[in-house]
Design a protein around this motif. Structure first.
Motif, PDB file in Angstrom:
ATOM      1  N   GLY A 102      30.587   5.251   5.527  1.00 32.02           N
ATOM      2  CA  GLY A 102      31.617   6.192   5.092  1.00 32.02           C
ATOM      3  C   GLY A 102      31.171   7.614   4.871  1.00 32.02           C
ATOM      4  N   ASP A 103      30.303   7.846   3.917  1.00 27.23           N
ATOM      5  CA  ASP A 103      29.994   9.223   3.543  1.00 27.23           C
ATOM      6  C   ASP A 103      28.675   9.745   4.115  1.00 27.23           C
ATOM      7  N   ILE A 104      28.193   9.163   5.189  1.00 37.98           N
ATOM      8  CA  ILE A 104      26.981   9.652   5.845  1.00 37.98           C
ATOM      9  C   ILE A 104      27.398  10.499   7.053  1.00 37.98           C
ATOM     10  N   SER A 105      26.722  11.624   7.236  1.00 46.10           N
ATOM     11  CA  SER A 105      27.022  12.454   8.406  1.00 46.10           C
ATOM     12  C   SER A 105      26.468  11.770   9.658  1.00 46.10           C
ATOM     13  N   LYS A 106      27.028  12.093  10.801  1.00 44.99           N
ATOM     14  CA  LYS A 106      26.555  11.513  12.058  1.00 44.99           C
ATOM     15  C   LYS A 106      25.115  11.922  12.333  1.00 44.99           C
ATOM     16  N   GLN A 107      24.773  13.154  11.979  1.00 44.87           N
ATOM     17  CA  GLN A 107      23.402  13.636  12.174  1.00 44.87           C
ATOM     18  C   GLN A 107      22.419  12.837  11.315  1.00 44.87           C
ATOM     19  N   ALA A 115      30.670   2.124  14.256  1.00 42.60           N
ATOM     20  CA  ALA A 115      30.987   1.077  13.281  1.00 42.60           C
ATOM     21  C   ALA A 115      30.091   1.201  12.048  1.00 42.60           C
ATOM     22  N   ILE A 116      28.828   1.506  12.257  1.00 49.58           N
ATOM     23  CA  ILE A 116      27.910   1.726  11.125  1.00 49.58           C
ATOM     24  C   ILE A 116      28.384   2.928  10.323  1.00 49.58           C
ATOM     25  N   ASN A 117      28.756   3.982  11.037  1.00 46.26           N
ATOM     26  CA  ASN A 117      29.228   5.201  10.389  1.00 46.26           C
ATOM     27  C   ASN A 117      30.464   4.922   9.531  1.00 46.26           C
ATOM     28  N   ARG A 118      31.406   4.158  10.059  1.00 45.66           N
ATOM     29  CA  ARG A 118      32.617   3.808   9.297  1.00 45.66           C
ATOM     30  C   ARG A 118      32.286   2.921   8.098  1.00 45.66           C
ATOM     31  N   ALA A 119      31.366   1.981   8.290  1.00 46.79           N
ATOM     32  CA  ALA A 119      31.025   1.046   7.208  1.00 46.79           C
ATOM     33  C   ALA A 119      30.388   1.762   6.020  1.00 46.79           C
ATOM     34  N   TRP A 132      19.719   6.571   2.630  1.00 51.13           N
ATOM     35  CA  TRP A 132      20.568   5.848   3.577  1.00 51.13           C
ATOM     36  C   TRP A 132      19.988   4.573   4.155  1.00 51.13           C
ATOM     37  N   SER A 133      18.691   4.416   4.223  1.00 51.99           N
ATOM     38  CA  SER A 133      18.088   3.288   4.933  1.00 51.99           C
ATOM     39  C   SER A 133      18.546   1.933   4.409  1.00 51.99           C
ATOM     40  N   LEU A 134      18.536   1.755   3.099  1.00 52.59           N
ATOM     41  CA  LEU A 134      18.947   0.465   2.545  1.00 52.59           C
ATOM     42  C   LEU A 134      20.398   0.151   2.874  1.00 52.59           C
ATOM     43  N   LEU A 135      21.249   1.165   2.823  1.00 50.16           N
ATOM     44  CA  LEU A 135      22.658   0.946   3.153  1.00 50.16           C
ATOM     45  C   LEU A 135      22.823   0.534   4.612  1.00 50.16           C
ATOM     46  N   ILE A 136      22.092   1.170   5.493  1.00 52.19           N
ATOM     47  CA  ILE A 136      22.170   0.827   6.917  1.00 52.19           C
ATOM     48  C   ILE A 136      21.670  -0.588   7.147  1.00 52.19           C
ATOM     49  N   LEU A 137      20.552  -0.948   6.547  1.00 55.91           N
ATOM     50  CA  LEU A 137      20.030  -2.302   6.696  1.00 55.91           C
ATOM     51  C   LEU A 137      21.012  -3.334   6.139  1.00 55.91           C
ATOM     52  N   GLN A 138      21.634  -3.017   5.029  1.00 57.27           N
ATOM     53  CA  GLN A 138      22.613  -3.915   4.439  1.00 57.27           C
ATOM     54  C   GLN A 138      23.817  -4.107   5.367  1.00 57.27           C
ATOM     55  N   VAL A 139      24.286  -3.035   5.974  1.00 60.93           N
ATOM     56  CA  VAL A 139      25.414  -3.109   6.903  1.00 60.93           C
ATOM     57  C   VAL A 139      25.046  -3.940   8.134  1.00 60.93           C
ATOM     58  N   LEU A 140      23.824  -3.752   8.644  1.00 65.33           N
ATOM     59  CA  LEU A 140      23.402  -4.476   9.840  1.00 65.33           C
ATOM     60  C   LEU A 140      23.096  -5.942   9.576  1.00 65.33           C
ATOM     61  N   GLU A 141      23.042  -6.328   8.315  1.00 63.94           N
ATOM     62  CA  GLU A 141      22.826  -7.734   7.980  1.00 63.94           C
ATOM     63  C   GLU A 141      23.904  -8.616   8.614  1.00 63.94           C
TER      64      GLU A 141
END
Length: 126
Positions: free
Chosen positions: A53-58, A47-51, A30-39
């Motif tokens: 999509g398939d990551i659990s909140k935990q 908003a990160i969770n929606r962007a 997940w880390s790369l996807l999160i960093l990409q979204v926060l770019e």
């Protein structure tokens, strides 16, 4: 005891190999996807969770904490009711976007060849 006379203790790395240390932390699912979204700028948790999509909140919460711990992102908590939390890239996080984009581009170009190699290997193994 005077502080000027203290000898600094050398920093001890948890993992002395920089490649292994960094890749173990940002090379998860997940880390790369999160960093990409926060770019694209500062975002709230939902908003990160929606962007993504398939990551659990935990898992999102756990990964954001690790990225913050490693200095890739800032977490800002606003003292409001209900509390508002925003996440953004740090300078370190932004500096990582350059090699990350290179890796993403490489993966995009070579993904088909990798999948074909896997299929060939699986066929030989049968």
């Amino acid at each position: 005891m005077e502080q000027d006379n203290l000898i600094p203790i050398p920093f001890v790395f948890e993992q002395p190999c920089p490649i292994r240390d960094v890749l173990d932390r940002i090379g998860d699912q997940w880390s790369l996807l999160i960093l990409q979204v926060l770019e694209h700028g500062t975002m709230r948790f939902s908003a990160i969770n929606r962007a993504i999509g398939d990551i659990s909140k935990q898992m999102l919460s756990k990964t954001l904490k690790r990225l913050e711990e490693d200095g890739f992102i800032w977490r800002t908590l606003y003292p409001e009711v209900p509390p508002r939390v925003e996440y953004e890239l740090t300078d370190l996080g932004r500096s990582f976007l350059v090699p990350m984009k290179g890796l993403i581009a490489w993966a995009d170009v070579h993904h088909r060849a990798i999948c074909e190699a896997r299929a060939k290997h699986a066929a030989r193994a049968e």
